[in-house]
Design a protein around this motif. Structure first.
Motif, short mmCIF file in Angstrom:
data_model
loop_
_atom_site.label_atom_id
_atom_site.label_comp_id
_atom_site.label_asym_id
_atom_site.label_seq_id
_atom_site.Cartn_x
_atom_site.Cartn_y
_atom_site.Cartn_z
N MET A 222 0.92 -1.24 0.02
CA MET A 222 -0.05 -0.12 0.01
C MET A 222 0.94 1.32 -0.04
O MET A 222 0.49 2.09 -0.84
CB MET A 222 -0.89 -0.04 1.21
CG MET A 222 -2.19 -1.06 1.18
SD MET A 222 -2.91 -1.22 2.59
CE MET A 222 -3.83 -2.63 2.32
N HIS A 223 2.03 1.12 0.75
CA HIS A 223 2.90 2.40 0.92
C HIS A 223 3.48 2.46 -0.61
O HIS A 223 3.87 3.81 -1.19
CB HIS A 223 3.97 2.21 1.79
CG HIS A 223 5.08 3.17 1.86
ND1 HIS A 223 6.55 2.94 1.95
CD2 HIS A 223 4.71 4.58 1.74
CE1 HIS A 223 7.10 4.10 1.94
NE2 HIS A 223 6.29 4.93 1.91
N LEU A 224 3.94 1.31 -1.37
CA LEU A 224 4.42 1.55 -2.75
C LEU A 224 3.23 2.15 -3.73
O LEU A 224 3.73 3.22 -4.28
CB LEU A 224 4.66 0.44 -3.27
CG LEU A 224 5.03 0.28 -4.76
CD1 LEU A 224 6.39 1.18 -5.23
CD2 LEU A 224 5.48 -1.23 -5.20
N VAL A 225 2.05 1.80 -3.60
CA VAL A 225 1.17 2.41 -4.33
C VAL A 225 0.81 3.91 -4.23
O VAL A 225 0.57 4.80 -4.92
CB VAL A 225 -0.16 1.59 -4.27
CG1 VAL A 225 -1.49 2.08 -5.17
CG2 VAL A 225 -0.21 0.10 -4.86
N ASP A 226 0.79 4.29 -2.90
CA ASP A 226 0.62 5.42 -2.07
C ASP A 226 1.80 6.38 -2.89
O ASP A 226 1.29 7.54 -3.09
CB ASP A 226 0.47 5.36 -0.54
CG ASP A 226 -0.06 6.77 -0.24
OD1 ASP A 226 -1.01 7.30 -0.60
OD2 ASP A 226 0.34 7.25 0.94
N VAL B 70 -0.93 2.80 -11.07
CA VAL B 70 -0.40 1.64 -10.84
C VAL B 70 -1.40 0.42 -11.47
O VAL B 70 -2.64 0.47 -11.26
CB VAL B 70 -0.22 1.37 -9.54
CG1 VAL B 70 0.25 -0.30 -9.10
CG2 VAL B 70 0.74 2.35 -8.69
N ILE B 71 -0.75 -0.07 -12.35
CA ILE B 71 -1.57 -1.34 -12.92
C ILE B 71 -1.22 -2.83 -12.54
O ILE B 71 0.01 -2.69 -12.44
CB ILE B 71 -1.60 -1.15 -14.65
CG1 ILE B 71 -2.06 0.08 -15.05
CG2 ILE B 71 -2.39 -2.29 -15.38
CD1 ILE B 71 -1.74 0.49 -16.62
N LEU B 72 -2.02 -3.38 -12.17
CA LEU B 72 -1.70 -5.02 -11.78
C LEU B 72 -2.23 -5.76 -12.76
O LEU B 72 -3.22 -6.02 -13.39
CB LEU B 72 -2.41 -5.31 -10.70
CG LEU B 72 -2.24 -6.81 -9.92
CD1 LEU B 72 -0.86 -7.01 -9.60
CD2 LEU B 72 -3.31 -6.77 -8.80
N TRP C 241 -8.69 -5.16 -5.44
CA TRP C 241 -7.27 -4.51 -5.45
C TRP C 241 -7.41 -3.11 -5.77
O TRP C 241 -6.48 -2.17 -5.44
CB TRP C 241 -6.55 -5.32 -7.02
CG TRP C 241 -6.02 -6.72 -6.36
CD1 TRP C 241 -6.63 -7.86 -6.92
CD2 TRP C 241 -5.08 -6.89 -5.57
NE1 TRP C 241 -5.90 -8.81 -6.36
CE2 TRP C 241 -5.00 -8.30 -5.47
CE3 TRP C 241 -4.08 -6.15 -4.95
CZ2 TRP C 241 -3.88 -8.92 -4.85
CZ3 TRP C 241 -3.20 -6.84 -4.18
CH2 TRP C 241 -2.90 -8.16 -4.00
N MET C 242 -8.68 -2.65 -6.26
CA MET C 242 -8.81 -1.23 -6.57
C MET C 242 -9.44 -0.34 -5.16
O MET C 242 -9.18 0.45 -4.81
CB MET C 242 -9.86 -0.98 -7.58
CG MET C 242 -9.58 -1.58 -8.98
SD MET C 242 -10.82 -1.45 -10.18
CE MET C 242 -9.82 -2.03 -11.53
N ASP C 243 -10.32 -1.17 -4.48
CA ASP C 243 -10.79 -0.82 -3.35
C ASP C 243 -9.87 -0.72 -2.08
O ASP C 243 -9.58 0.46 -1.45
CB ASP C 243 -11.86 -1.52 -2.90
CG ASP C 243 -12.83 -1.26 -1.54
OD1 ASP C 243 -12.55 -0.04 -1.04
OD2 ASP C 243 -13.23 -2.23 -0.60
N VAL C 244 -9.08 -1.92 -1.75
CA VAL C 244 -8.29 -1.78 -0.49
C VAL C 244 -6.99 -1.39 -1.02
O VAL C 244 -6.40 -0.90 -0.06
CB VAL C 244 -8.27 -3.50 -0.18
CG1 VAL C 244 -7.26 -3.51 1.12
CG2 VAL C 244 -9.74 -3.77 0.20
N PHE C 245 -6.36 -1.54 -2.18
CA PHE C 245 -5.07 -1.27 -2.61
C PHE C 245 -4.90 -0.23 -3.35
O PHE C 245 -3.71 0.13 -3.84
CB PHE C 245 -4.31 -2.50 -2.95
CG PHE C 245 -3.97 -3.45 -1.96
CD1 PHE C 245 -2.66 -3.56 -1.41
CD2 PHE C 245 -4.83 -4.71 -1.62
CE1 PHE C 245 -2.46 -4.43 -0.55
CE2 PHE C 245 -4.62 -5.64 -0.52
CZ PHE C 245 -3.23 -5.61 -0.20
N HIS C 246 -5.99 0.40 -3.73
CA HIS C 246 -6.18 1.68 -4.64
C HIS C 246 -5.41 1.44 -5.89
O HIS C 246 -4.76 2.41 -6.64
CB HIS C 246 -5.30 2.71 -4.09
CG HIS C 246 -6.17 3.68 -2.79
ND1 HIS C 246 -6.18 4.66 -2.38
CD2 HIS C 246 -7.10 2.88 -1.92
CE1 HIS C 246 -7.03 4.84 -1.29
NE2 HIS C 246 -7.71 3.66 -1.20
#
Length: 644
Positions: free
Chosen positions: A226-230, A239-241, A300-305
């Protein structure tokens, strides 16, 4: 039978799950630290419809579940139990007694964290209370349309971008520093991560997963991801998974025969088997599987943005015969080879994602000729908003591998893509798939001598960047990695100490920033009016000239490509208006590793009609080169001109 309300479960949610309509099922299933009455603990919930008995075993009970037998909730096939006095960090599995009495130890399909491989247990984790700082990013996404914005994606395998040696990985936190800073400096707009869902084998790169809700523990904790995405969002990077809903691996602790019966893969073994990959396909007709997978995309979109998903191997999902031997052929109810269940699933997936996240990116990796992949479902499409252009990629890599003296006979390879360029919303991928398994690196695919390979790669990148469509480049391609990608080793960063590779790195960085600064190169990617051929038929000289247009009438760029070995000292091209033109980029500038040290500041048009245009310009075309021209009154100021 358990009282659902007594342990904080909703019977309505379980009903929706059974019907395939619980799209936030991760808030119900899995291991959730909660408080019940005066007690704190963890509520475990799992779907195992054919199990005789389910127990929870783990570090908290010495892996003996005798006192922690789960209770079946009605006719839902769902088992649940609240265990007091435990919390995050608890290691656990489900002990499942199958219909024939065998005992299985299974990881939690909804686990939010897993042990580091080769251990396979699940770990209780709290993932719903991260302190995000990316509000400005999400507000910007609401205001912008991805179709009309720059999208220049850097594809990354976290285990080999940098590492400290074999299996000595950098953490998500470390990547949040060095990787994010590097991507921002290079001018990329997005990072695409190879699958980071938990997987047992490093060499699968994450494409054969066991934990769909658990970011792999190889690089740290969910909070660190989450810190990485933030941090990406704070630097203006999406960020695309890479997401793999088509199949899962057969490891015993995973989804295969989860309760002793095929509940995730379905009963038809011919339909389930993926022999090429040694995996099993999901049963897309199963409503509970639909709840599981669609919820995972939302998760992944909700919790990890996460900003979007690149959906892997769509062709293998929609084609019942894809890479299967005849003995495994199956047919749909109409006698065809289309997987109608998978097609309905993909449509429903996209409809649901866009219902909750209208600004999401849903990108199909599809090598088939299936029509309308990026058309809305109400128009008969699959509902994605972008699709990888595999045809362009294959044609261009084949063309660039040709001896330039032979290219005049294959001119169609560089022009054919414009026949269908606007039939879908395309991404032009130069991905990891093209630099492994003996395919050679992008640099080493180019024909010619050592120096010519670099010149050709600069030319190819320039054409790629100016062709309609969003862009994706796999890590290492930006400096001309010479060897194939080695997934167990770090990229060859030491190559930047060599002039040719350092100059290539500088060229790509410059090209990236010019791309971002020029709306003509991305505003109308999905609009035929954003592209015009100026000279398309010059196969004899292997030269093409075209124009990209933005929304503003005076917003355009002219692109001149010489794919031949020949030097043309006085090549005339038609231009749409009179005036001064500047060379925004020249691939043969010495600073990029080319041979030119004296490039003209300005080119002046003449009122000589050419190529059906009222004016024309004469310019010098070195071999294997590309030039980008803008009108002097255009948006590039002098500080943005990178030619010497």
């Amino acid at each position: 039978m358990a009282n659902a309300a007594a342990i904080g479960l909703s019977l309505r949610d379980l009903y929706l799950f059974n019907k395939g309509n619980l799209f936030h099922s991760y808030r119900t299933f899995g291991a959730h630290p909660i408080r019940l009455g005066d007690e704190t603990g963890v509520r475990f919930t799992v779907w195992a419809p054919n199990a005789k008995r389910v127990r929870i075993v783990g570090s908290f009970n010495d892996w003996n579940g005798y006192q922690h037998e789960m209770e079946l909730i009605g006719e839902t096939g769902v088992w649940s139990l609240f265990v007091p006095s435990i919390g995050p960090g608890t290691v656990y599995k489900y002990e499942i007694q199958t219909p024939d009495g065998a005992l299985l130890l299974k990881s939690d399909p909804y686990a939010f964290q897993s042990e580091l491989r080769p251990s396979t247990a699940s770990v209780v984790a709290e993932v719903f209370h991260f302190n995000w700082n990316d509000g400005d990013w999400h507000q910007r996404k609401l205001e912008d349309s991805p179709y009309h914005e720059a999208m220049l994606t850097y594809e990354v395998h976290l285990g080999s971008w940098r590492n400290r040696g074999k299996e000595l990985f950098w953490t998500y936190d470390e990547m949040a520093g060095a990787l994010v800073d590097y991507v921002a400096e290079m001018g990329y707009t997005h990072i695409e991560l190879l699958p980071i869902t938990e997987h047992p084998l490093d060499q699968s790169w994450g494409y054969q997963a066991t934990g769909y809700y658990a970011p792999t523990s190889r690089y740290g904790t969910p909070e660190q991801l989450m810190h990485l995405v933030d941090r990406c969002h704070q630097r203006g990077i999406g960020v695309i998974l890479d997401w793999v809903p088509g199949h899962f691996c057969k490891d015993d602790h995973g989804l295969r025969l989860f309760d002793g019966t095929p509940i995730f893969e379905g009963k038809n073994w011919k339909l389930a088997e993926k022999p090429l990959w040694g995996t099993l396909a999901f049963d897309f007709s199963c409503t509970e599987v639909q709840s599981f997978l669609i919820s995972n995309a939302i998760y992944w979109m909700d919790v990890f943005h996460i900003d979007g998903l690149r959906v892997d191997a769509v062709a293998s999902m929609i084609d019942l015969h894809f890479d299967k031997p005849p003995e495994l052929y199956t047919y749909n109810a109409f006698g065809g080879t289309e997987n109608t269940d998978a097609i309905r699933f993909l449509k429903r997936l996209n409809e649901t994602v866009f219902q909750y996240f209208p600004d999401a990116l849903m990108i199909a990796e599809d090598s088939s000729s299936w029509p309308a992949v990026t058309s809305p479902t109400y128009m008969g499409g699959l509902g994605f908003n972008f699709k990888w252009n595999m045809g362009w990629m294959n044609d261009m890599l084949r063309y660039m591998a040709l001896d330039p003296n032979d290219r005049m006979r294959h001119h169609n390879l560089i022009t054919f893509s414009l026949v269908y360029a606007f039939s879908e919303n395309f991404v032009l991928p130069l991905s990891h798939d093209e630099v492994v398994h003996g395919k050679r690196s992008l640099l080493n695919k180019m024909s010619g001598t050592y120096e010519q390979k670099f010149a050709q790669l600069r030319l190819f990148y320039g054409y790629w960047m100016t062709h309609p469509g969003k862009k994706l480049l796999f890590m290492g391609g930006e400096w001309g990695q010479f060897d194939e990608w080695k997934d167990a080793e770090a990229l060859d960063w030491q190559l930047l100490d060599y002039q040719a590779h350092g100059s290539m790195h500088h060229y790509v960085k410059t090209l990236n920033h010019i791309y971002s600064a020029q709306p003509s190169l991305w505003e109308r990617d999905c609009d035929p009016g954003g592209f015009e051929w100026i000279d398309v038929h010059n196969a004899a000289q292997s030269v093409i000239v075209f124009m990209r247009r933005g929304h503003a009438t005076d917003e355009f760029m002219i692109v001149v490509c010489n794919f031949s070995y020949h030097h043309y000292s006085d090549y005339r091209i038609g231009v749409p208006e009179s005036g001064e033109y500047r060379i925004a980029l020249h691939s043969e500038a010495a600073t990029f590793g080319g041979v030119l040290t004296d490039i003209p500041e300005v080119l002046y048009s003449k009122p000589t009609p050419w190529h059906g245009r009222p004016c024309s310009i004469s310019l010098e075309l070195p071999p294997l080169s590309i030039q980008l021209l803008v009108v002097a009154k255009g948006s590039l100021d002098r500080n943005d001109r990178f030619t010497t």
